[in-house]
Design a protein around this motif. Structure first.
Motif, PDB file in Angstrom:
ATOM      1  N   LYS A   4       0.646  -1.101  -0.031  1.00  0.00           N
ATOM      2  CA  LYS A   4      -0.148  -0.159  -0.059  1.00  0.00           C
ATOM      3  C   LYS A   4       1.089   1.173   0.147  1.00  0.00           C
ATOM      4  O   LYS A   4       0.511   2.229  -0.917  1.00  0.00           O
ATOM      5  CB  LYS A   4      -0.893  -0.174   1.234  1.00  0.00           C
ATOM      6  N   THR A   5       1.974   1.215   0.896  1.00  0.00           N
ATOM      7  CA  THR A   5       2.806   2.399   0.840  1.00  0.00           C
ATOM      8  C   THR A   5       3.685   2.510  -0.407  1.00  0.00           C
ATOM      9  O   THR A   5       4.300   3.776  -0.434  1.00  0.00           O
ATOM     10  CB  THR A   5       3.356   2.589   2.089  1.00  0.00           C
ATOM     11  N   MET A   6       4.019   1.492  -0.947  1.00  0.00           N
ATOM     12  CA  MET A   6       4.859   1.649  -2.044  1.00  0.00           C
ATOM     13  C   MET A   6       4.533   2.006  -3.266  1.00  0.00           C
ATOM     14  O   MET A   6       5.173   2.738  -4.062  1.00  0.00           O
ATOM     15  CB  MET A   6       5.385  -0.041  -2.418  1.00  0.00           C
ATOM     16  N   ILE A   7       3.270   2.149  -3.363  1.00  0.00           N
ATOM     17  CA  ILE A   7       2.777   2.714  -4.769  1.00  0.00           C
ATOM     18  C   ILE A   7       2.376   4.209  -4.716  1.00  0.00           C
ATOM     19  O   ILE A   7       1.484   4.873  -3.612  1.00  0.00           O
ATOM     20  CB  ILE A   7       1.186   2.009  -5.067  1.00  0.00           C
ATOM     21  N   SER A   8       3.170   4.912  -5.338  1.00  0.00           N
ATOM     22  CA  SER A   8       3.061   6.368  -5.270  1.00  0.00           C
ATOM     23  C   SER A   8       1.664   6.916  -5.894  1.00  0.00           C
ATOM     24  O   SER A   8       1.097   6.459  -6.623  1.00  0.00           O
ATOM     25  CB  SER A   8       4.395   7.086  -5.979  1.00  0.00           C
ATOM     26  N   MET A   9       1.520   8.278  -5.306  1.00  0.00           N
ATOM     27  CA  MET A   9       0.379   8.957  -5.845  1.00  0.00           C
ATOM     28  C   MET A   9       0.572   9.014  -7.294  1.00  0.00           C
ATOM     29  O   MET A   9      -0.665   9.065  -8.143  1.00  0.00           O
ATOM     30  CB  MET A   9       0.250  10.221  -5.051  1.00  0.00           C
ATOM     31  N   ALA A  10       1.802   9.413  -7.803  1.00  0.00           N
ATOM     32  CA  ALA A  10       1.850   9.663  -9.060  1.00  0.00           C
ATOM     33  C   ALA A  10       1.478   8.547 -10.286  1.00  0.00           C
ATOM     34  O   ALA A  10       0.602   8.749 -11.221  1.00  0.00           O
ATOM     35  CB  ALA A  10       3.334   9.948  -9.564  1.00  0.00           C
ATOM     36  N   VAL A  11       1.672   7.157  -9.743  1.00  0.00           N
ATOM     37  CA  VAL A  11       1.336   5.926 -10.403  1.00  0.00           C
ATOM     38  C   VAL A  11      -0.436   5.861 -10.453  1.00  0.00           C
ATOM     39  O   VAL A  11      -1.012   5.688 -11.337  1.00  0.00           O
ATOM     40  CB  VAL A  11       1.834   4.517 -10.025  1.00  0.00           C
ATOM     41  N   ILE A  12      -0.779   6.213  -8.983  1.00  0.00           N
ATOM     42  CA  ILE A  12      -2.289   6.150  -8.953  1.00  0.00           C
ATOM     43  C   ILE A  12      -2.942   7.345  -9.926  1.00  0.00           C
ATOM     44  O   ILE A  12      -4.124   6.771 -10.402  1.00  0.00           O
ATOM     45  CB  ILE A  12      -2.728   6.186  -7.504  1.00  0.00           C
ATOM     46  N   ARG A  13      -2.427   8.421  -9.948  1.00  0.00           N
ATOM     47  CA  ARG A  13      -2.968   9.420 -10.506  1.00  0.00           C
ATOM     48  C   ARG A  13      -3.008   8.967 -12.070  1.00  0.00           C
ATOM     49  O   ARG A  13      -3.621   9.575 -12.854  1.00  0.00           O
ATOM     50  CB  ARG A  13      -2.324  10.802 -10.197  1.00  0.00           C
ATOM     51  N   ARG A  14      -2.140   8.168 -12.409  1.00  0.00           N
ATOM     52  CA  ARG A  14      -2.187   7.927 -13.836  1.00  0.00           C
ATOM     53  C   ARG A  14      -3.222   6.979 -14.330  1.00  0.00           C
ATOM     54  O   ARG A  14      -3.472   6.668 -15.383  1.00  0.00           O
ATOM     55  CB  ARG A  14      -0.584   7.489 -14.446  1.00  0.00           C
ATOM     56  N   LEU A  15      -3.587   5.881 -13.507  1.00  0.00           N
ATOM     57  CA  LEU A  15      -4.446   4.968 -13.833  1.00  0.00           C
ATOM     58  C   LEU A  15      -5.837   5.551 -14.407  1.00  0.00           C
ATOM     59  O   LEU A  15      -6.148   4.996 -15.256  1.00  0.00           O
ATOM     60  CB  LEU A  15      -4.668   4.108 -12.457  1.00  0.00           C
ATOM     61  N   PRO A  16      -6.528   6.706 -14.109  1.00  0.00           N
ATOM     62  CA  PRO A  16      -7.643   6.962 -14.482  1.00  0.00           C
ATOM     63  C   PRO A  16      -7.477   7.218 -16.007  1.00  0.00           C
ATOM     64  O   PRO A  16      -8.456   6.892 -16.698  1.00  0.00           O
ATOM     65  CB  PRO A  16      -7.918   8.111 -13.612  1.00  0.00           C
ATOM     66  N   LYS A  17      -6.318   7.737 -16.297  1.00  0.00           N
ATOM     67  CA  LYS A  17      -6.211   8.075 -17.518  1.00  0.00           C
ATOM     68  C   LYS A  17      -5.903   6.918 -18.501  1.00  0.00           C
ATOM     69  O   LYS A  17      -6.464   6.846 -19.634  1.00  0.00           O
ATOM     70  CB  LYS A  17      -4.677   8.967 -17.473  1.00  0.00           C
ATOM     71  N   TYR A  18      -5.229   5.996 -17.926  1.00  0.00           N
ATOM     72  CA  TYR A  18      -5.217   4.692 -18.815  1.00  0.00           C
ATOM     73  C   TYR A  18      -6.501   4.186 -18.950  1.00  0.00           C
ATOM     74  O   TYR A  18      -6.919   3.741 -20.172  1.00  0.00           O
ATOM     75  CB  TYR A  18      -4.416   3.668 -17.994  1.00  0.00           C
ATOM     76  N   LEU A  19      -7.297   3.955 -17.834  1.00  0.00           N
ATOM     77  CA  LEU A  19      -8.730   3.548 -18.185  1.00  0.00           C
ATOM     78  C   LEU A  19      -9.314   4.299 -19.166  1.00  0.00           C
ATOM     79  O   LEU A  19     -10.327   3.845 -19.779  1.00  0.00           O
ATOM     80  CB  LEU A  19      -9.217   3.891 -16.791  1.00  0.00           C
ATOM     81  N   ARG A  20      -9.210   5.690 -18.902  1.00  0.00           N
ATOM     82  CA  ARG A  20     -10.002   6.648 -20.198  1.00  0.00           C
ATOM     83  C   ARG A  20      -9.559   5.973 -21.744  1.00  0.00           C
ATOM     84  O   ARG A  20     -10.473   5.770 -22.724  1.00  0.00           O
ATOM     85  CB  ARG A  20      -9.834   7.931 -19.870  1.00  0.00           C
ATOM     86  N   TYR A  21      -8.359   6.214 -21.826  1.00  0.00           N
ATOM     87  CA  TYR A  21      -7.991   5.660 -23.120  1.00  0.00           C
ATOM     88  C   TYR A  21      -8.193   4.297 -23.532  1.00  0.00           C
ATOM     89  O   TYR A  21      -8.782   4.062 -24.843  1.00  0.00           O
ATOM     90  CB  TYR A  21      -6.204   5.572 -23.354  1.00  0.00           C
ATOM     91  N   LEU A  22      -8.251   3.224 -22.570  1.00  0.00           N
ATOM     92  CA  LEU A  22      -8.647   2.097 -22.762  1.00  0.00           C
ATOM     93  C   LEU A  22     -10.159   1.982 -23.267  1.00  0.00           C
ATOM     94  O   LEU A  22     -10.627   1.275 -24.046  1.00  0.00           O
ATOM     95  CB  LEU A  22      -8.454   1.010 -21.716  1.00  0.00           C
ATOM     96  N   GLY A  23     -10.959   2.809 -22.229  1.00  0.00           N
ATOM     97  CA  GLY A  23     -12.381   2.918 -22.780  1.00  0.00           C
ATOM     98  C   GLY A  23     -12.692   3.307 -24.031  1.00  0.00           C
ATOM     99  O   GLY A  23     -13.491   2.866 -24.988  1.00  0.00           O
ATOM    100  N   GLU A  24     -11.872   4.214 -24.370  1.00  0.00           N
ATOM    101  CA  GLU A  24     -11.887   4.827 -25.988  1.00  0.00           C
ATOM    102  C   GLU A  24     -12.026   3.677 -26.855  1.00  0.00           C
ATOM    103  O   GLU A  24     -12.369   3.542 -27.934  1.00  0.00           O
ATOM    104  CB  GLU A  24     -10.986   6.085 -26.271  1.00  0.00           C
TER     105      GLU A  24
END
Ligand code: NAI
Length: 215
Positions: A4-24
């Protein structure tokens, strides 16, 4: 250190963007994508994407790339979109009403259960199908309804008071639109949204050339 503490906020904040592109991609019936193509579409490097996804498991295959549906489903799950969430909005003014009227949040699984305000002119009006209630009723409402996320859309001076009511009544996640830093216990998560910070970033970038022109 746990995962839990290893995953940086920067990574977490990129995930919604990946999801949006994959949805498209899914909307365009694209079933498979190489990491290079995904990188071109998202603007992140292929190795960045691979590193981000590796935080959560083994996705993609050498020489095949990613199965779009599988990756979309996995990222949805990582983002907690495999369940729904109940929400309340406090402050039925401009921002509060705009959020309530944005039906896409519901499609993602965020279901608005209550809207509260202190202004007698707003109490009783309907926004979509929800009647705005008196904020005085908020503690009782939270006691009788399981609410996952509290959304703060009141002026900044009122925001901490609302956060305190949330905390006292067991809310563990706050989406805060008021331009103030809230004080909450460690087990309560606050996500601040400041449109003005984004706007100021834009104005900085618009003027960046001039800043360095003579240097
Ligand atoms: P608004 O004045 O239209 O709405 C605020 C509402 O909160 C009013 O209806 C008022 O009656 C209600 N209110 C005030 N105190 C309350 C309390 N103790 N309990 C319940 N209701 C209460 O204001 P607007 O434009 O919707 O802005 C709301 C908040 O969002 C402000 O803090 C503002 O600074 C912030 N804001 C944030 C933005 C962002 O990017 N996050 C952008 C614009 C505004």
């Amino acid at each position: 250190m746990n995962k839990k503490t290893m995953i940086s906020m920067a990574v977490i904040r990129r995930l919604p963007k990946y999801l949006r592109y994959l949805g498209e991609l899914l909307n365009n019936d694209i079933t498979r994508i190489s990491s290079k193509e995904l990188s071109e579409r998202t603007g992140f490097t292929a190795s960045q994407i691979r590193q981000d996804l590796n935080c959560f498991g083994d996705f993609g295959q050498q020489g095949y790339g990613y199965n779009v549906r599988e990756l979309y489903d996995q990222i949805s799950k990582i983002l907690g979109l495999n369940r729904s969430y109940t929400t309340v909005i406090i402050g039925a003014g401009n921002i509060g009403q705009a959020i309530a009227n944005y039906t896409n949040f519901e499609k993602l699984g965020f279901v608005l259960k209550g809207m509260f305000d202190k202004n007698p002119k707003l109490i009783g009006i309907k926004i979509r199908d929800l009647e705005v209630r008196d904020v005085e009723e908020l503690p009782d409402f939270l006691e009788n309804n399981k609410i996952d996320i509290g959304i703060i859309c009141v002026p900044k001076k009122q925001a901490q008071g609302i956060a305190d009511i949330f905390v006292k009544n067991g809310i563990k996640a706050i989406w805060n639109f008021a331009p103030t830093d809230l004080t909450v216990p460690d087990d309560v998560i606050v996500e601040n949204v400041h449109l003005s910070e984004s706007l100021l970033t834009l104005s900085y970038r618009l003027n960046e050339d001039k800043l360095f022109k003579d240097k």
